[in-house]
Design a protein around this motif. Structure first.
Motif, PDB file in Angstrom:
ATOM      1  N   ASP A 144       9.581 -11.204  18.349  1.00 27.15           N
ATOM      2  CA  ASP A 144       9.088 -12.573  18.192  1.00 27.15           C
ATOM      3  C   ASP A 144       9.067 -12.980  16.736  1.00 27.15           C
ATOM      4  OD1 ASP A 144       7.128 -10.645  17.734  1.00 27.15           O
ATOM      5  OD2 ASP A 144       5.504 -12.071  18.110  1.00 27.15           O
ATOM      6  N   VAL A 145       8.845 -12.024  15.841  1.00 30.16           N
ATOM      7  CA  VAL A 145       8.834 -12.322  14.409  1.00 30.16           C
ATOM      8  C   VAL A 145      10.218 -12.766  13.955  1.00 30.16           C
ATOM      9  CG1 VAL A 145       8.516 -11.366  12.101  1.00 30.16           C
ATOM     10  CG2 VAL A 145       6.934 -10.735  13.944  1.00 30.16           C
ATOM     11  N   LYS A 146      11.235 -12.000  14.310  1.00 32.29           N
ATOM     12  CA  LYS A 146      12.589 -12.324  13.868  1.00 32.29           C
ATOM     13  C   LYS A 146      13.071 -13.637  14.475  1.00 32.29           C
ATOM     14  CE  LYS A 146      17.125 -10.301  13.083  1.00 32.29           C
ATOM     15  NZ  LYS A 146      17.965  -9.096  13.161  1.00 32.29           N
ATOM     16  N   VAL A 147      12.795 -13.844  15.761  1.00 32.77           N
ATOM     17  CA  VAL A 147      13.221 -15.077  16.426  1.00 32.77           C
ATOM     18  C   VAL A 147      12.582 -16.294  15.760  1.00 32.77           C
ATOM     19  CG1 VAL A 147      13.094 -16.411  18.561  1.00 32.77           C
ATOM     20  CG2 VAL A 147      13.719 -13.989  18.640  1.00 32.77           C
ATOM     21  N   ASP A 148      11.285 -16.222  15.496  1.00 32.19           N
ATOM     22  CA  ASP A 148      10.575 -17.342  14.882  1.00 32.19           C
ATOM     23  C   ASP A 148      11.073 -17.601  13.469  1.00 32.19           C
ATOM     24  OD1 ASP A 148       7.980 -19.125  15.196  1.00 32.19           O
ATOM     25  OD2 ASP A 148       7.933 -18.297  13.170  1.00 32.19           O
ATOM     26  N   ILE A 149      11.309 -16.541  12.713  1.00 31.85           N
ATOM     27  CA  ILE A 149      11.769 -16.687  11.331  1.00 31.85           C
ATOM     28  C   ILE A 149      13.157 -17.320  11.292  1.00 31.85           C
ATOM     29  CG2 ILE A 149      12.552 -15.392   9.308  1.00 31.85           C
ATOM     30  CD1 ILE A 149      10.224 -13.483   9.767  1.00 31.85           C
ATOM     31  N   LEU A 150      14.073 -16.824  12.108  1.00 34.21           N
ATOM     32  CA  LEU A 150      15.434 -17.364  12.121  1.00 34.21           C
ATOM     33  C   LEU A 150      15.447 -18.824  12.550  1.00 34.21           C
ATOM     34  CD1 LEU A 150      17.455 -14.364  13.596  1.00 34.21           C
ATOM     35  CD2 LEU A 150      17.469 -15.195  11.237  1.00 34.21           C
ATOM     36  N   ASP A 151      14.631 -19.147  13.552  1.00 30.32           N
ATOM     37  CA  ASP A 151      14.597 -20.525  14.038  1.00 30.32           C
ATOM     38  C   ASP A 151      14.056 -21.471  12.973  1.00 30.32           C
ATOM     39  OD1 ASP A 151      14.831 -22.388  16.417  1.00 30.32           O
ATOM     40  OD2 ASP A 151      12.720 -22.664  15.908  1.00 30.32           O
ATOM     41  N   LYS A 171       0.815  -1.215   0.000  1.00 33.22           N
ATOM     42  CA  LYS A 171       0.000   0.000   0.000  1.00 33.22           C
ATOM     43  C   LYS A 171       0.846   1.261   0.000  1.00 33.22           C
ATOM     44  CE  LYS A 171      -3.728   2.248   2.584  1.00 33.22           C
ATOM     45  NZ  LYS A 171      -4.623   2.158   3.773  1.00 33.22           N
ATOM     46  N   ASP A 172       1.795   1.355   0.940  1.00 35.35           N
ATOM     47  CA  ASP A 172       2.575   2.604   1.047  1.00 35.35           C
ATOM     48  C   ASP A 172       4.076   2.379   1.220  1.00 35.35           C
ATOM     49  OD1 ASP A 172       2.765   1.663   3.642  1.00 35.35           O
ATOM     50  OD2 ASP A 172       1.267   3.044   4.440  1.00 35.35           O
ATOM     51  N   GLY A 173       4.555   1.118   1.076  1.00 34.22           N
ATOM     52  CA  GLY A 173       5.980   0.848   1.181  1.00 34.22           C
ATOM     53  C   GLY A 173       6.517   0.788   2.598  1.00 34.22           C
ATOM     54  N   SER A 174       5.644   0.783   3.585  1.00 38.28           N
ATOM     55  CA  SER A 174       6.097   0.733   4.975  1.00 38.28           C
ATOM     56  C   SER A 174       6.634  -0.641   5.328  1.00 38.28           C
ATOM     57  CB  SER A 174       4.952   1.098   5.923  1.00 38.28           C
ATOM     58  OG  SER A 174       3.854   0.215   5.748  1.00 38.28           O
ATOM     59  N   LEU A 175       7.645  -0.687   6.201  1.00 38.47           N
ATOM     60  CA  LEU A 175       8.299  -1.928   6.589  1.00 38.47           C
ATOM     61  C   LEU A 175       7.876  -2.335   7.993  1.00 38.47           C
ATOM     62  CD1 LEU A 175      11.917  -1.138   5.309  1.00 38.47           C
ATOM     63  CD2 LEU A 175      10.110  -2.396   4.118  1.00 38.47           C
ATOM     64  N   LEU A 176       7.998  -3.619   8.269  1.00 38.90           N
ATOM     65  CA  LEU A 176       7.646  -4.130   9.595  1.00 38.90           C
ATOM     66  C   LEU A 176       8.788  -3.817  10.551  1.00 38.90           C
ATOM     67  CD1 LEU A 176       5.385  -5.838  10.961  1.00 38.90           C
ATOM     68  CD2 LEU A 176       6.845  -7.829  10.598  1.00 38.90           C
ATOM     69  N   PRO A 177       8.551  -3.030  11.620  1.00 42.20           N
ATOM     70  CA  PRO A 177       9.622  -2.673  12.563  1.00 42.20           C
ATOM     71  C   PRO A 177       9.983  -3.865  13.446  1.00 42.20           C
ATOM     72  CG  PRO A 177       7.527  -1.771  13.312  1.00 42.20           C
ATOM     73  CD  PRO A 177       7.262  -2.422  11.992  1.00 42.20           C
ATOM     74  N   LEU A 178      11.070  -4.563  13.111  1.00 44.45           N
ATOM     75  CA  LEU A 178      11.435  -5.773  13.843  1.00 44.45           C
ATOM     76  C   LEU A 178      11.856  -5.490  15.278  1.00 44.45           C
ATOM     77  CD1 LEU A 178      13.382  -7.743  11.091  1.00 44.45           C
ATOM     78  CD2 LEU A 178      11.029  -8.036  11.833  1.00 44.45           C
ATOM     79  N   SER A 179      12.291  -4.251  15.550  1.00 45.15           N
ATOM     80  CA  SER A 179      12.688  -3.911  16.922  1.00 45.15           C
ATOM     81  C   SER A 179      11.521  -4.048  17.884  1.00 45.15           C
ATOM     82  CB  SER A 179      13.246  -2.488  16.969  1.00 45.15           C
ATOM     83  OG  SER A 179      12.282  -1.559  16.483  1.00 45.15           O
ATOM     84  N   SER A 180      10.311  -3.813  17.386  1.00 50.32           N
ATOM     85  CA  SER A 180       9.119  -3.952  18.225  1.00 50.32           C
ATOM     86  C   SER A 180       8.390  -5.263  17.958  1.00 50.32           C
ATOM     87  CB  SER A 180       8.163  -2.778  17.971  1.00 50.32           C
ATOM     88  OG  SER A 180       7.785  -2.721  16.601  1.00 50.32           O
ATOM     89  N   GLU A 201      12.039 -11.381  -0.655  1.00 49.07           N
ATOM     90  CA  GLU A 201      11.228 -11.346  -1.871  1.00 49.07           C
ATOM     91  C   GLU A 201       9.823 -11.867  -1.595  1.00 49.07           C
ATOM     92  OE1 GLU A 201      13.467 -13.630  -4.660  1.00 49.07           O
ATOM     93  OE2 GLU A 201      14.738 -11.941  -5.280  1.00 49.07           O
ATOM     94  N   LYS A 202       9.728 -12.892  -0.753  1.00 50.77           N
ATOM     95  CA  LYS A 202       8.418 -13.429  -0.407  1.00 50.77           C
ATOM     96  C   LYS A 202       7.692 -12.539   0.582  1.00 50.77           C
ATOM     97  CE  LYS A 202       6.062 -17.558   1.341  1.00 50.77           C
ATOM     98  NZ  LYS A 202       6.215 -18.968   1.804  1.00 50.77           N
ATOM     99  N   HIS A 203       8.452 -11.950   1.523  1.00 50.77           N
ATOM    100  CA  HIS A 203       7.865 -11.068   2.537  1.00 50.77           C
ATOM    101  C   HIS A 203       8.588  -9.715   2.485  1.00 50.77           C
ATOM    102  CE1 HIS A 203       5.607 -14.412   4.183  1.00 50.77           C
ATOM    103  NE2 HIS A 203       6.710 -15.105   4.326  1.00 50.77           N
ATOM    104  N   PRO A 204       8.236  -8.854   1.534  1.00 46.44           N
ATOM    105  CA  PRO A 204       8.945  -7.576   1.361  1.00 46.44           C
ATOM    106  C   PRO A 204       8.874  -6.666   2.577  1.00 46.44           C
ATOM    107  CG  PRO A 204       6.924  -7.642   0.044  1.00 46.44           C
ATOM    108  CD  PRO A 204       7.147  -9.030   0.543  1.00 46.44           C
ATOM    109  N   CYS A 205       7.928  -6.891   3.465  1.00 45.66           N
ATOM    110  CA  CYS A 205       7.855  -6.053   4.665  1.00 45.66           C
ATOM    111  C   CYS A 205       9.039  -6.284   5.587  1.00 45.66           C
ATOM    112  CB  CYS A 205       6.550  -6.306   5.418  1.00 45.66           C
ATOM    113  SG  CYS A 205       6.422  -7.962   6.133  1.00 45.66           S
ATOM    114  N   LEU A 206       9.827  -7.354   5.339  1.00 45.38           N
ATOM    115  CA  LEU A 206      10.993  -7.665   6.173  1.00 45.38           C
ATOM    116  C   LEU A 206      12.271  -7.021   5.641  1.00 45.38           C
ATOM    117  CD1 LEU A 206      10.379 -11.477   6.855  1.00 45.38           C
ATOM    118  CD2 LEU A 206       9.922  -9.553   8.384  1.00 45.38           C
ATOM    119  N   LYS A 207      12.183  -6.271   4.559  1.00 49.25           N
ATOM    120  CA  LYS A 207      13.377  -5.604   4.030  1.00 49.25           C
ATOM    121  C   LYS A 207      13.949  -4.643   5.066  1.00 49.25           C
ATOM    122  CE  LYS A 207      12.264  -5.838  -0.901  1.00 49.25           C
ATOM    123  NZ  LYS A 207      12.003  -5.055  -2.139  1.00 49.25           N
TER     124      LYS A 207
END
Length: 473
Positions: A154-161, A142-151, A188-194
């Motif tokens: 749990d997203v980053k931990v789950d993805i890495l694991d 919609k607007d190019g906003s990214l998912l703030p992993l600092s907040s 590429e699959k989840h561009p919000c993680l850039k």
């Protein structure tokens, strides 16, 4: 009413002896989301089929394709886990699975059954993480906003694991290029993680995955994983590095014993294998099955103990049959021998490789007359038997037989064609964990990485230079 009474109760039938209850505040909107939720709650892996009790057919189970078909309160579901597609040798774990890109291993065996995939399949994460990623991707579109992993730690931990475990299923020691490919595919699959401010968008993900793989190896090593513990040895009471990991893109370098199996039980099957091989009319299918089931024991002996080839041949005679070698390299033989009329061209190309790479083939590739066979035994290589005493430059139509030599012994012969000989020799070097002949190090690297396409993403500088000279484009 209590909060529990407002929750929906799911009656999940996994098997006749595994029936569980799952409570949820509300059902997901789609069948795919329901599958993700059940995988997370019940710790399931792989693809599944969900069935529900259809009241219009007397409560018989039917495949669920629309969430609107479910009753509004208590729901009884049957979950059927789909098995991976089988191959003609579905119970056969390859001695070096990287030589066959299509075979599957069965539950009787252990270890990897497929080489590193391209592109790498990003796994499905836990239900809540997938929901966050969906919303994040929608916001990005919609607007190019990214998912703030600092907040969203749990997203980053789950993805890495999840990614780390998925990578380990293919390779315990992925290269930096492979790790980079996974990181790139992820964003590429989840561009919000850039990553903000990063040109590629996956720079930090690559390093995080590298650290994750190191942590996983340490964790599995402490747990006693054979593939990892063999890479360490103790000297003077201190643990030091011992490079015994797969070096040629083997996908099944040193698997652990299958669950519920021990060295003693596998040894009993090895003895059954010996008895079957000794029969006048052995059951080839039974031999294939026993070879698959005893694969882990065989690799433990070969990699850890490093016995002589004669000892391996004594304990595993079936391994030194053209049938066993061919069953693992069948698609390679297809490349080498599509039509007999092209055998001379392929033979000429393979025999000419050492000269292109400025290597001396005389210690590895020998030409001999049948009656002078015993004079030309050498450590590792291919013996080409001719009708008369001819050199390599002579016409290849004079060849009457091809044999393989290991540790100054003929281990296989009657291979008919030079390309077959190269393919079988490569297979045996993998099976027996033998290094490529030093005199033809780069020639065998071409056969492995260019012709057989095993680990071809990384080639030596000398090989790249030689190939560029032959084909500048």
């Amino acid at each position: 009413m209590s909060e529990e009474e407002f929750m929906m109760l799911l009656h999940i039938v996994l098997s006749d002896d595994n029936i569980q209850r799952v409570r949820t505040e509300s059902l997901p909107e789609t069948v795919d989301e329901l599958k993700m939720m059940l995988k997370t709650r019940l710790n399931l892996e792989g693809d599944m089929v969900i069935q529900f009790q259809d009241e219009e057919f007397g409560g018989q189970f039917c495949n669920l394709t629309n969430m609107d078909d479910l009753p509004s309160e208590r729901v009884k579901l049957k979950v059927i886990m789909k098995a991976p597609p089988s191959s003609p040798q579905s119970d056969y774990t390859l001695d070096t699975a990287s030589l066959d890109t299509s075979s599957q291993s069965s539950g009787e065996t252990s270890g990897r059954s497929k080489p590193w995939p391209n592109p790498f399949p990003i796994p499905t994460f836990s239900y809540d993480i997938e929901m966050k990623l969906r919303r994040g991707n929608e916001a990005y579109q919609k607007d190019g906003s990214l998912l703030p992993l600092s907040s969203h730690t749990d997203v980053k931990v789950d993805i890495l694991d999840k990614l780390g475990r998925a990578m380990y299923d293919f390779n315990a020691y992925p290269t930096q290029k492979q790790i980079e490919e996974v990181a790139k595919t992820l964003v590429e699959k989840h561009p919000c993680l850039k990553e903000p401010g990063s040109k590629e968008g996956f720079y930090c993900w690559k390093f995080s995955l590298s650290f994750k793989m190191g942590n996983l190896r340490q964790k599995y090593r402490i747990a006693g994983c054979s593939e990892l513990t063999v890479n360490r040895k103790r000297t003077g009471g201190q643990e030091t590095r011992k490079m015994k990991k797969a070096r040629r893109s083997e996908t099944n370098f040193l698997p652990d014993f299958p669950q519920g199996r021990s060295a003693n039980s596998l040894e009993e099957e090895r003895e059954c294998l010996i008895d079957e091989v000794k029969k006048k009319k052995p059951d080839c299918n039974l031999i294939d099955s026993l070879m698959g089931r005893t694969f882990a024991l065989r690799r433990q002996e070969i990699v850890v103990k490093a016995p002589l080839v004669t000892e391996i041949e004594s304990r595993w005679p079936a391994l030194f049959s053209e049938r066993q070698v061919n069953s693992n390299i069948i698609y390679i033989l297809h490349l080498f021998a599509i039509a007999k009329s092209n055998q001379n061209r392929r033979s000429t190309a393979l025999l000419g490789l050492p000269f292109i790479l400025k290597e001396d083939p005389s210690n590895v590739i020998k030409f001999s007359e049948v009656l002078m066979l015993y004079l030309f035994l050498h450590n590792v290589g291919q013996l080409i038997i001719t009708e008369q005493n001819v050199e390599m430059r002579a016409q290849l139509k004079n060849i009457v037989d091809v044999a393989i030599i290991l540790e100054e012994n003929i281990v296989l012969r009657e291979l008919q064609y030079v390309p077959n000989g190269f393919a079988v020799l490569m297979g045996l070097l993998y099976y027996l964990n033998i290094d490529f002949p030093k005199d033809l190090k780069y020639t065998f690297e071409v056969i492995q990485k260019v012709i057989m396409d095993i680990g071809g993403s990384t080639c030596s500088a000398r090989l790249i230079y030689a190939l560029e000279k032959v084909n500048p484009t």
